[in-house]
Design a protein around this motif. Structure first.
Motif, short mmCIF file in Angstrom:
data_model
loop_
_atom_site.label_atom_id
_atom_site.label_comp_id
_atom_site.label_asym_id
_atom_site.label_seq_id
_atom_site.Cartn_x
_atom_site.Cartn_y
_atom_site.Cartn_z
N GLU A 147 0.83 -1.20 0.00
CA GLU A 147 0.00 0.00 0.00
C GLU A 147 0.87 1.25 0.00
OE1 GLU A 147 -3.04 0.35 2.87
OE2 GLU A 147 -3.87 -1.65 2.52
N LEU A 148 0.42 2.25 -0.76
CA LEU A 148 1.09 3.55 -0.74
C LEU A 148 0.79 4.26 0.58
CD1 LEU A 148 0.22 4.93 -4.30
CD2 LEU A 148 2.47 4.17 -3.52
N SER A 149 1.77 4.98 1.06
CA SER A 149 1.50 5.87 2.20
C SER A 149 0.80 7.12 1.68
CB SER A 149 2.81 6.23 2.89
OG SER A 149 3.60 7.04 2.03
N GLU A 150 0.23 7.88 2.58
CA GLU A 150 -0.43 9.11 2.19
C GLU A 150 0.54 10.05 1.49
OE1 GLU A 150 -3.49 9.81 2.20
OE2 GLU A 150 -4.37 8.28 3.50
N GLU A 151 1.76 10.09 2.00
CA GLU A 151 2.79 10.96 1.42
C GLU A 151 3.16 10.51 0.02
OE1 GLU A 151 7.31 12.57 2.48
OE2 GLU A 151 6.35 11.02 3.69
N GLN A 152 3.32 9.18 -0.17
CA GLN A 152 3.68 8.66 -1.50
C GLN A 152 2.55 8.89 -2.50
OE1 GLN A 152 4.44 4.66 -0.14
NE2 GLN A 152 6.66 4.87 -0.44
#
Length: 577
Positions: free
Chosen positions: A554-559
């Motif tokens: 999963e992507l982080s919010e930042e990514q």
């Protein structure tokens, strides 16, 4: 070890002993005669320069077991004469016969027995190769299904198939396919309660195999009413069609239809009093074409078309360009999941199956040309190269040509096989066929039979010879012959099978496309051809990951913010292919 002891040891084996004729008597040898023979042997040894008693020519000593055995010279009728001159009674010789040997091998089978054996062999063959069941049908009934009156167990006769009695075998085929179609089964389980296709009358024209049967039954579970015909005259699995008919589905298809049968079946699907289709699921565009030609008013109530093949998609774009497409259409063929999995991997795995079953040819070292280097051509080329074949490619698209730069076209005279995968018309014509060498295999992996100009081969000077099912030799006056498979129609589904798991991806895409078009609010889709939304493409792929115990990162919010994406997708733009 005595003769009796030896016989006892042999009797330990599970055998049946029966009296037999005594062996023919041999002239007796007396002790005196034996001494004379020994003298002769000694004289011959001396003449050869050897000493029979010297250690330079040692006589092997018998083993202790052999030494203990009576040195029998000869049996004379009912007695044995030993070396010491004593005479003992000769045991009667016995014939060893395996238990039940006489019963099993000497009894000639009756006519019924031979038929049962033939059917059991056919059944065993069909159990091993799913689509071969209809392909090697043991039935002697040559009556056209159109001339039969058949009913299922519920009394319904709204179908036309080869033989309703094959339903049990067809059901087993479908159950096996369900195990390899996880996404479609997951969709059936998740959406069965909601019934997103409730009230949808779906008319379909696809290959009728165990895999498409899982799709049809899924649509039914989601609330749809279905009527179905085959999109190919050779690809129908008769036993699967029987299983569907037994479940109450209106199926009009059998393996080996004529051209007239093909269009008759499509018409029976569409032309039913009081039944108005609301959705079309097509593979090749023939169903859509027939409705436009015969029943154009039906399009007033049809909500959309879902098309799977490149041939059918071309037809839809032509209708759209001419302003004749009067309903929205979904182009499943160009969805990412269809292109990158079905077109590539399905063809890569099934092409060799079809070629091997029909020709028994070794492809190592042979030269083959693949016409067209799209996803289908890439899959076929990879399979042939893996078998050691020398593969050449023809292309019109410079991008595809650049991808296949290590594969260059050669002259027709040197080729062992020619495979078509363009979806185009008249790619191989009579001029090419005339120049091919003796024994060249010609086949098609495109949907329609238009890529090879088969009609040009039906002339008086050429002889057609049927070698086996789906295999014809076309013989020239000078004796040269080419091997034509499936009369130029789709090789893998006509002559073999396709990998079920890959078809699960396409079938799930088709089901989602039908749900999307059927439930879309008024005005979302206009009278044009659309690609499946990328979010839906990714959803289809995600349903198949658990089968391999695969888990997404999963992507982080930042990514996600950095890439400008929603962390839950879609991860590719709609134009991505």
């Amino acid at each position: 070890m005595s003769v009796q002891l030896l016989s006892a040891k042999m009797a330990e084996v599970d055998v049946k002993v029966s009296p037999s004729e005594e062996p023919a008597a041999v002239s007796p040898v007396t002790p005196k005669a034996e001494e004379n023979q020994n003298e002769v042997l000694k004289t011959e040894a001396s003449a050869a320069g050897g000493n029979p008693n010297s250690s330079s020519n040692p006589t092997p000593s018998p083993s202790p077991e052999l030494a203990e055995m009576p040195q029998t010279a000869q049996h004379n009728g009912e007695s044995l004469v030993n070396r010491d001159g004593t005479v003992t009674e000769a045991p009667k010789m016995k014939k060893i016969q395996f238990a039940d040997q006489k019963q099993e091998f000497n009894k000639r089978p009756t006519k019924i027995g031979r038929r049962s054996l033939s059917r059991s062999i056919s059944q065993s063959s069909t159990d091993s190769y799913s689509s071969a069941a209809s392909y090697t049908d043991s039935s002697d009934d040559e009556t056209s299904p159109r001339d039969k009156q058949q009913k299922n167990s519920k009394g319904s006769s709204d179908f036309c198939i080869k033989n309703i009695k094959q339903t049990d075998f067809g059901r087993r085929e479908i159950e096996i396919a369900e195990q390899e179609m996880p996404a479609l089964m997951a969709l059936r389980k998740r959406a069965q309660g909601e019934k997103p296709l409730a009230g949808a009358k779906v008319v379909g024209c696809t290959h009728i195999t165990a895999q498409t049967a899982v799709l049809i039954e899924t649509l039914t579970a989601l609330g749809a009413q279905c009527r179905w015909a085959a999109c190919n005259i050779y690809s129908t699995q008769n036993e699967v069609a029987a299983a569907l008919a037994e479940r109450g589905l209106s199926v009009f298809a059998w393996k080996g239809e004529s051209e007239d049968d093909f269009w008759w079946c499509i018409d029976r699907c569409v032309n039913l009093e009081g039944w108005q289709p609301k959705m079309i699921l097509d593979d090749g565009g023939d169903l859509t074409h027939w409705i436009y030609k015969k029943y154009p008013n039906m399009f007033k109530k049809i909500k959309g078309i879902v098309e799977e093949s490149v041939t059918g998609v071309h037809r839809l774009y032509q209708l759209s360009k001419a302003g004749k497409l009067c309903v929205p259409a979904m182009n499943v063929n160009d969805s990412v999941t269809k292109q990158k999995f079905d077109n590539l991997y399905c063809c890569r795995e099934s092409i060799l199956d079809g070629l091997k079953r029909t020709t028994d040819v070794m492809f190592g070292g042979k030269q083959a040309v693949v016409c067209g280097y799209g996803e289908v051509g890439k899959g076929c080329s990879a399979a042939l190269k893996a078998m050691g074949a020398i593969v050449y490619v023809t292309e019109i698209d410079p991008i595809c040509a650049l991808q296949g730069l290590d594969l260059v076209i050669h002259t027709e005279q040197d080729l062992s096989s020619v495979l078509l995968s363009t979806g185009n018309k008249n790619v191989v014509v009579r001029e090419n066929l005339d120049r091919m060498k003796n024994g060249c295999i010609v086949c098609n992996m495109g949907h329609s039979n238009t890529e090879i100009d088969v009609a040009s081969l039906r002339t008086p000077e050429l002889t057609w010879e049927r070698v086996r099912s789906q295999v014809d030799h076309v013989i020239w006056p000078d004796g040269k012959r080419i091997v034509l498979l499936a009369e130029g129609r789709l090789l893998n589904l006509s002559c073999s099978t396709v990998p079920t798991f890959v078809l699960s991806i396409t079938a799930t895409t088709q089901a989602l496309a039908l749900i999307e078009l059927y439930n879309a609010p008024e005005g979302r889709y206009k009278q044009d051809v659309y690609l499946l939304p990328k979010k839906m493409d990714e959803y289809v792929a995600s349903l198949h990951l658990p089968t391999f115990d695969a888990h997404l990162t999963e992507l982080s919010e930042e990514q996600a913010k950095y890439l400008g994406l929603n962390k839950n997708g879609p991860f590719k733009p709609n134009y991505y292919r």
